[in-house]
Design a protein around this motif. Structure first.
Motif, PDB file in Angstrom:
ATOM      1  N   LEU A1226      16.139   1.708   2.807  1.00 16.66           N
ATOM      2  CA  LEU A1226      16.283   2.656   1.966  1.00 16.66           C
ATOM      3  C   LEU A1226      16.648   4.095   2.966  1.00 16.66           C
ATOM      4  CD1 LEU A1226      13.201   2.735  -0.429  1.00 16.66           C
ATOM      5  CD2 LEU A1226      15.466   2.216  -1.056  1.00 16.66           C
ATOM      6  N   SER A1229      20.529   5.335   3.699  1.00 17.42           N
ATOM      7  CA  SER A1229      20.918   6.353   2.975  1.00 17.42           C
ATOM      8  C   SER A1229      20.583   7.835   3.047  1.00 17.42           C
ATOM      9  CB  SER A1229      21.136   5.952   1.520  1.00 17.42           C
ATOM     10  OG  SER A1229      19.526   6.173   1.069  1.00 17.42           O
ATOM     11  N   TYR A1271      26.961   0.881   0.910  1.00 17.39           N
ATOM     12  CA  TYR A1271      25.462   0.483   0.613  1.00 17.39           C
ATOM     13  C   TYR A1271      25.140  -0.289  -0.318  1.00 17.39           C
ATOM     14  CZ  TYR A1271      20.550   1.595   0.304  1.00 17.39           C
ATOM     15  OH  TYR A1271      19.254   1.378   0.286  1.00 17.39           O
ATOM     16  N   GLY A1272      26.008  -0.132  -1.633  1.00 16.46           N
ATOM     17  CA  GLY A1272      25.710  -0.747  -2.921  1.00 16.46           C
ATOM     18  C   GLY A1272      26.082  -2.258  -2.664  1.00 16.46           C
ATOM     19  N   ILE A1275      23.045  -4.017  -0.543  1.00 18.43           N
ATOM     20  CA  ILE A1275      21.962  -3.934  -0.927  1.00 18.43           C
ATOM     21  C   ILE A1275      22.134  -5.167  -1.975  1.00 18.43           C
ATOM     22  CG2 ILE A1275      20.301  -3.078  -2.557  1.00 18.43           C
ATOM     23  CD1 ILE A1275      19.804  -2.126   0.155  1.00 18.43           C
ATOM     24  N   GLU A1307      19.071  11.201  -2.105  1.00 23.23           N
ATOM     25  CA  GLU A1307      19.667   9.998  -1.522  1.00 23.23           C
ATOM     26  C   GLU A1307      18.664   8.962  -1.808  1.00 23.23           C
ATOM     27  OE1 GLU A1307      21.563  13.726   0.436  1.00 23.23           O
ATOM     28  OE2 GLU A1307      19.424  12.896  -0.320  1.00 23.23           O
ATOM     29  N   SER A1311      18.820   5.609  -3.781  1.00 26.91           N
ATOM     30  CA  SER A1311      18.872   4.221  -3.229  1.00 26.91           C
ATOM     31  C   SER A1311      17.662   3.371  -3.623  1.00 26.91           C
ATOM     32  CB  SER A1311      18.812   4.448  -1.679  1.00 26.91           C
ATOM     33  OG  SER A1311      19.863   4.838  -1.377  1.00 26.91           O
TER      34      SER A1311
END
Length: 1326
Positions: A1226, A1229, A1271-1272, A1275, A1307, A1311
């Protein structure tokens, strides 16, 4: 029940108990047994009644009843396992009361409840302690067994109240044993010895000292300290000697941790007494710290409404007494030096110690009496009434021990009388706003009482005070003291008369002259012309003209009066000369007068002598107009052979006054005529001089001082005539001393040879001749005229002829060398004259000579010169600076002065906290004047190149003192009344431009810079100049960084001595000083030089001690320093692994850390250390890093990454990684880019430990610090592998993520939502 009724019932039961104790005790017992649930308050009353009956009728109570009372009290005391103090104490008191007679029965009962291996009831131990107090001889035989059982229990004890009662009991046991041993003649077993208990006592000491005294509970710490004090007397000598270096600093450290100090001082006294009694050698190494700590205590205010503060004060004084027995010289130097401290409380504390030592250590102080008398002069001039009150108490003590009979004792009597004459501070009815203020009224009353005590109770002072006190009756400044003076004089006179002592009768012939002078001084101040005339008339008529001493006294008194009342005095003298007294005495019947009648010639002598003193004291502007018409004219009318000398003197004196101003004329011919005329005048006086009685030639010094410098005049005629003048003056002096007219003195005749040499105009010849001339003058000049000559020569320093000003300086310095040792009282005045002359002298050679004068005075009167110059107004003007620079010219003298100042800087109060404004909150640090002045003085002295040798010798101490001074100056302001205590009243107003540029911290920085330059450390100074480090030193956050870096790189060999000098400052009471030294040490540890110089151990140990400092900044710097070891000496990290890890862990768990600076520093330090630690030295622990502070989050995540190298193959570490994995993901971000980089680094380093090859590959590929991350997508892919490889962890991950929905950062919350969504989606697809 009403308390009054309750008390009445108890009294009634007690009355019955005194008559029938067994029955009343049975009744009380039955009542308690029948009412087991009786409220505690009522049980206590019944138990207290039993105690009172037992106490008053113990001998009349039957033994069976005693046994049953013991059983009852024991049961009541231990019935409840919880501590119920009032109830259980009442039961315990019964056992103690019975134990005074039936100790064996009591011990049988109590020891049944005191079994090995089982912690006893609190009140069982308390009862044993109280029994050892009340029945020493009965209890001591049991104590060895009791302590044998008790010792294992100490290690089992966890609760503070049990630790307290054990400590208290050990204290009481020790005191009982000591009392038993001190009275073995009364003891039942006289074979008991101290070493019977030494082993058990030391075992108990070990636990109390190494564990319990560190408790956070103040009450426990104090009781442990008290116990350690009593136990120290029973410890084996070698054990106590071994423990002293740790025990004494620990006890002293308790002063800072506890507001109640009495118990600490009591314990300290006992340890010191035990140490001194056994002849400890280690004690000497602790003496400096002891004296400083004890002095701080004695300076603490004492509140008589708060008995513990009074008891503490007395206990501290006892500590000084015990130290005085062994370290007399060091103690006296320490105390007497602090009489000069700028802080009022410090001066008061020193005086309290001095008074106590005078009273309590009479035999030891016997050899120090003259030293004390000399040192007490400084406080006599103090401006503070609080200090003066202490001075009076010291003088009173000195009076009882024979000090006032010694030389200098009269000054102390004068001090008391001066303060009997103090004016009121407040008008009647007013009260001081500060209740602690010592008003003039209070001080005056105290001095009145002291003078009365001197007169009535100190018999040895009778001959000191009689007839001395009479001398204080007439001077105007003592007028307000007339009443106490007269009371004392009456008492003294009655005492002398009753004892029929011969000196009861005073020879007023000897006193008369003095009294007439006193009247003259009083008339000077009188503005009532009629009263002045009346008094002059009484003086002239009442004088015994046949008495030469009284004649002189009257003449001097009238001369003094003329200084203010010239016209009235001349009128009265003329009137007296025409009076009947003269005509009656000179008429024909005068031939038939009685031999006791006044001789008219004596009266004329008196009159002419009066005119002479009028001429001497009259204002110059008025004298010249009256000299011929009123003075010489009236003298000539009374002239005859018997009064020829008086007229001759007056005429010559008045003529010289007219000539004097021409002696230093700019015109050669005018100087020549003036000097030649003076020579003729002196020859005339010598030829006509007739001396029948030995008298003093009072004007010798004044005339020599004016004429001697002319012996090097540019004009050769002036030079020769000046030598003739000196030659004739010397012979006039010889005639006054009684030598005949034809007597030739070899040394004076030598002046004729000098006269011939003066024909040579060569400068070197002139000055050599000048020296010879001075030796002749010095030989013939009376000591009492030396000061007059010196001050005349000071005027000569600014002579219009440079030759003569140089001659004045040569004569001056030669005289000072030969005879300056006896001029201590004049030193301040001489220095001030030299200061004023420096301002107007242009001749460089004369300026150098003035520097020599200051050096000569300092060689003879070092303390006085330093004290005087330090007290000059700040900032020092250029002339004051020149005077200090002059003192640096002699390396031996400079060394002494610098050592003196270093010692004072180390102990003086550097600043005080003052409220800047009533409107603004908070306090401002304001510098104290003396340390600031001494820093300025050191700066100036070191500017002299000749000081290099002294600087080199003292460099470590100088550097340490100035570095600590720098730390004490950052952010410190100048006081508004900076020069309020300056000794130079007319120079207190300083140049505003100078003051504007005067900066407390700047002075310290400049002094440090000059020191480094003078020590030839250009390699240190150069980088500091280039980096602008000198300005940074004024910044509280970085004031030591630059200088430490430069010193570490370029001043290596000097560092060990510097570190050693700085170490004592780590225990200083001032946080700023501890911060400065800790910061310096911390930065040093960043460099390998500390290992090369073998000072790493010393620095390491000091940093470890500072980890527990009361100041958060010091703790933070200590943690930083320990972490720096990994940078400066990485090869040593494993050697200190245990200590370093403990320190970092402690720092990370720090509770008192508002800004989280310590936590951050500890994490940063841990990261550095882990890079070099062997795996065997690491104990893994969970790392928490979800902190709001960006730097802490970053550091803690980096730390986790560094820990990973120790975690491979460790199941526990794998679990920890999974515990924090969600947090790390986490924080990828995180709004702070540095935290994101730290997460990438930690996850990439920890990847192999996770247990999934696919996840590890992902981390290695995507989590690069300098590369962006989608990031997306990351993950999305990662959750697939998490579900696949760790299905059992999914619920844990889920719960962890939900907690981040409350995160402070949007943020992170976003996340977390994304992570949950991806995980659910992937999970459902499976």
């Amino acid at each position: 029940m009403d308390p009054v009724v309750q008390e009445q019932v108890r009294k009634s039961i007690l009355t019955l108990g005194n008559q029938q104790p067994d029955k009343v005790l049975s009744m009380c017992q039955d009542y308690l047994l029948k009412h087991p649930k009786l409220v505690v308050g009522h049980r206590v009353v019944v138990l207290q009644t039993i105690e009172l009956v037992v106490k008053s009728r113990i001998d009349d109570i039957s033994y069976p009843k005693i046994k049953s009372v013991i059983q009852l009290a024991s049961d009541e005391m231990t019935k409840s396992k919880e501590v119920v103090p009032e109830w259980q104490q009442a039961a315990s008191n019964i056992l103690v009361a019975v134990g005074n007679k039936y100790i064996n029965d009591i011990m049988e009962e109590i020891l049944g409840k005191f079994q090995p291996g089982v912690l006893p009831h609190f009140f069982v131990i308390q009862t044993l302690a109280n029994l050892s107090d009340s029945n020493v001889y009965g209890m001591v035989p049991f104590l060895s067994a009791i302590m044998g059982t008790m010792l294992p229990m100490l290690g089992m004890t966890k609760q503070d109240n049990m630790k307290w009662v054990f400590s208290s009991a050990l204290c009481r046991f020790s005191e009982s044993i000591l009392e038993y041993l001190a009275n073995l003649d009364k003891a039942p077993d006289p074979t008991v010895r101290k070493d019977t208990f030494s082993s058990e006592i030391y075992s108990a000491y070990d636990i109390l000292f190494n564990s319990w005294i560190q408790s956070r509970e103040s009450k426990l710490r104090l009781t442990v300290a008290e116990a350690l004090g009593s136990m120290s007397h029973l410890m084996a000598h070698d054990k106590l000697e071994e423990q002293l270096p740790k025990l004494l600093p620990t006890i002293l450290g308790l002063y800072k941790k506890n507001s109640e100090h009495y118990i600490i001082s009591k314990s300290l006294y006992q340890v010191l007494e035990a140490s001194v009694n056994m002849g400890s050698r280690v004690l000497e190494t602790q003496i400096d710290g002891l004296l400083v700590a004890l002095h701080q205590q004695i300076c603490s205010p004492m509140d008589f409404n708060n008995p513990p503060t009074v008891k503490n004060h007395n206990e501290v004084l006892r500590c000084f007494t015990i130290l005085a027995n062994t370290f007399t010289d060091r103690l006296m130097v320490f105390v007497l030096q602090r009489l000069e401290n700028s802080n009022e409380r410090n001066r008061m504390g020193s005086l309290a110690v001095l008074r106590h030592l005078i009273n309590s250590s009479t035999s030891i102080m016997e050899t120090k009496r003259l030293l004390i008398l000399a040192s007490i002069r400084q406080p006599l001039a103090d401006h503070s009434n609080k200090v003066k009150k202490r001075v009076v108490q010291v003088i009173s003590a000195m009076a009882h021990h024979g000090y006032l009979e010694l030389e200098g004792g009269d000054l102390l009597v004068r001090f008391i009388i001066q303060h009997c004459a103090l004016p009121d501070t407040y008008h009647r009815g007013q009260r001081p706003p500060d209740p602690e203020e010592v008003t003039n009224e209070a001080l005056r009353s105290m001095c009145d009482n002291t003078l009365h005590l001197f007169t009535t109770t100190v018999g040895r002072l009778t001959d000191v005070l009689w007839p001395m006190l009479l001398c204080y009756l007439t001077p105007n400044q003592y007028a307000n003291a007339t009443t106490p003076l007269c009371k004392s004089l009456i008492l003294l006179a009655n005492k002398k008369q009753t004892a029929q002592e011969p000196n009861f009768i005073i020879d007023f012939n000897a006193q008369g002259s003095f009294l007439y002078r006193c009247i003259g001084v009083i008339l000077q101040q009188c503005y009532n012309k009629e009263l002045v005339r009346k008094q002059l008339q009484e003086m002239l008529i009442g004088t015994r003209h046949n008495d030469a001493i009284e004649r002189t006294g009257v003449a001097m008194g009238i001369g003094l009066c003329a200084s203010s009342h010239l016209d009235g005095t001349l009128e009265k003298l003329e009137e007296f000369g025409k009076s009947d007294a003269f005509r009656k005495a000179s008429g024909i019947f005068g031939l038939l007068k009685d031999k006791n009648d006044v001789d008219v010639e004596k009266m004329k002598s008196t009159l002419i002598l009066c005119y002479g003193y009028v001429a001497l004291h009259a204002p110059e502007d008025k004298l010249l107009t009256r000299i011929d018409s009123d003075i010489l004219h009236n003298i000539s009318k009374n002239f005859n052979t018997k009064v020829k000398q008086s007229v001759l003197f007056i005429e010559c004196f008045c003529t010289f006054q007219h000539i004097e101003s021409w002696l230093s004329s700019g015109q050669d011919h005018e100087r020549e005529r003036a000097v030649k005329t003076t020579a003729e005048l002196l020859q005339f006086y010598l030829d006509n001089l007739s001396v029948k009685n030995l008298v003093t030639f009072h004007n010798l010094a004044a005339l020599v001082g004016r004429l001697a410098p002319r012996c090097t005049d540019p004009n050769p005629e002036v030079r020769r005539a000046a030598i003739d003048c000196v030659y004739r003056l010397m012979y006039i002096q010889l005639r006054y001393e009684g030598f005949s007219l034809d007597y030739k003195d070899d040394s004076v005749e030598g002046l004729l040879d000098v006269r011939e040499k003066l024909s040579n105009p060569d400068h070197s010849v002139l000055y050599k001749t000048c020296s010879e001339l001075t030796k002749i003058i010095s030989k013939r000049l009376p000591q009492q005229q030396l000061s007059t000559l010196l001050f005349m020569l000071y005027d000569g320093l600014v002579d219009s002829q440079s030759n003569c000003s140089r001659a004045s300086s040569v004569i001056l310095n030669t005289l000072l060398k030969n005879r300056g040792a006896g001029l201590q009282d004049l030193v301040p005045e001489m220095l001030e004259v030299l200061h004023s002359r420096l301002q107007v002298i242009g001749e460089e050679q004369v300026k150098v000579a003035i520097g020599q004068s200051i050096l000569i005075l300092a060689t003879q009167h070092l303390q006085t010169v330093v004290n005087t110059l330090v007290a000059y107004p700040l900032p020092y003007d250029s002339w004051s600076c020149e005077m200090w620079i002059a003192l640096g010219a002699d390396s031996t003298l400079a060394l002494q002065i610098m050592e003196m100042m270093i010692e004072k800087l180390n102990v003086m109060v550097p600043f005080v906290d003052k409220k800047e404004s009533m409107l603004r909150p908070g306090l401002t640090k304001v510098t104290t004047s003396q340390p600031l002045a001494m820093t300025c003085a050191l700066r100036e002295m070191m500017l002299n190149g000749q000081s290099a040798e002294a600087v080199a010798h003292l460099f470590p101490k100088l550097f340490s003192a100035l570095l600590v001074r720098l730390g004490s100056s950052v952010g410190v302001q100048l006081p508004k009344d900076l020069n309020s205590n300056s000794i130079i009243s007319d120079r207190k107003t300083t140049n505003k431009i100078n003051m504007a540029n005067f900066d407390v911290c700047g002075v310290a920085v400049e002094a440090l810079r000059i020191l480094l330059g003078r020590a030839q450390l250009d390699a240190v100074v150069k980088p500091l100049d280039q980096d602008g480090a000198w300005d940074k030193m004024k910044d509280p956050q970085q004031h030591t960084t630059g200088v430490t870096l430069a010193m570490a790189k370029h001043a290596g060999p000097r560092l060990p001595a510097i570190v050693e000098s700085l170490c004592p400052s780590l225990c200083n009471i001032y946080e700023c000083q501890r911060i400065t030294v800790t910061a310096f040490f911390s930065e040093l540890l960043n460099h390998h030089v500390v290992t090369e110089l073998m000072i790493l151990d010393m620095l390491m140990n000091n940093m470890m001690e500072r980890i527990t400092d009361t100041c958060g900044t010091v703790r933070m710097l200590a943690v930083r320093g320990l972490g720096n070891i990994a940078v400066g000496s990485p090869e040593k990290v494993n050697k200190y692994a245990k200590e370093l890890l403990a320190a970092m862990s402690s720092g990370m768990e720090e509770k008192d850390d508002p800004g989280k600076l310590i936590t951050l520093e500890a994490m940063s330090g841990m990261s550095k250390i882990l890079l070099y630690l062997d795996q065997k030295n690491v104990h893994l622990s969970v790392v928490m890093f979800c902190q709001e502070n960006d730097e802490i989050r970053c550091a803690s995540i980096m730390l986790l990454g560094n820990l990973s190298k120790f975690g491979s193959g460790e199941p526990v570490f794998k679990d920890q990684i999974h515990n924090v994995l969600v947090s790390l993901l986490l924080h990828l971000s995180d709004p702070n880019p540095q935290v994101v980089k730290a997460c990438k680094y930690a996850m990439r380093i920890c990847a192999p430990v996770i247990g999934s090859e696919q996840i590890s590959a992902m981390f290695q590929k995507h989590l690069l610090e300098e590369k962006g991350l989608h990031y997306g997508e990351f993950i999305n892919d990662l959750t697939k592998y998490l579900i696949q490889d760790f299905p059992g962890m999914l619920n844990f991950y889920h719960i962890t993520v939900i907690q981040f929905f409350k995160s402070n950062w949007a943020e992170i919350r976003a996340s977390a939502a994304m992570f949950i969504g991806k995980k659910k989606k992937k999970k459902n697809s499976f």
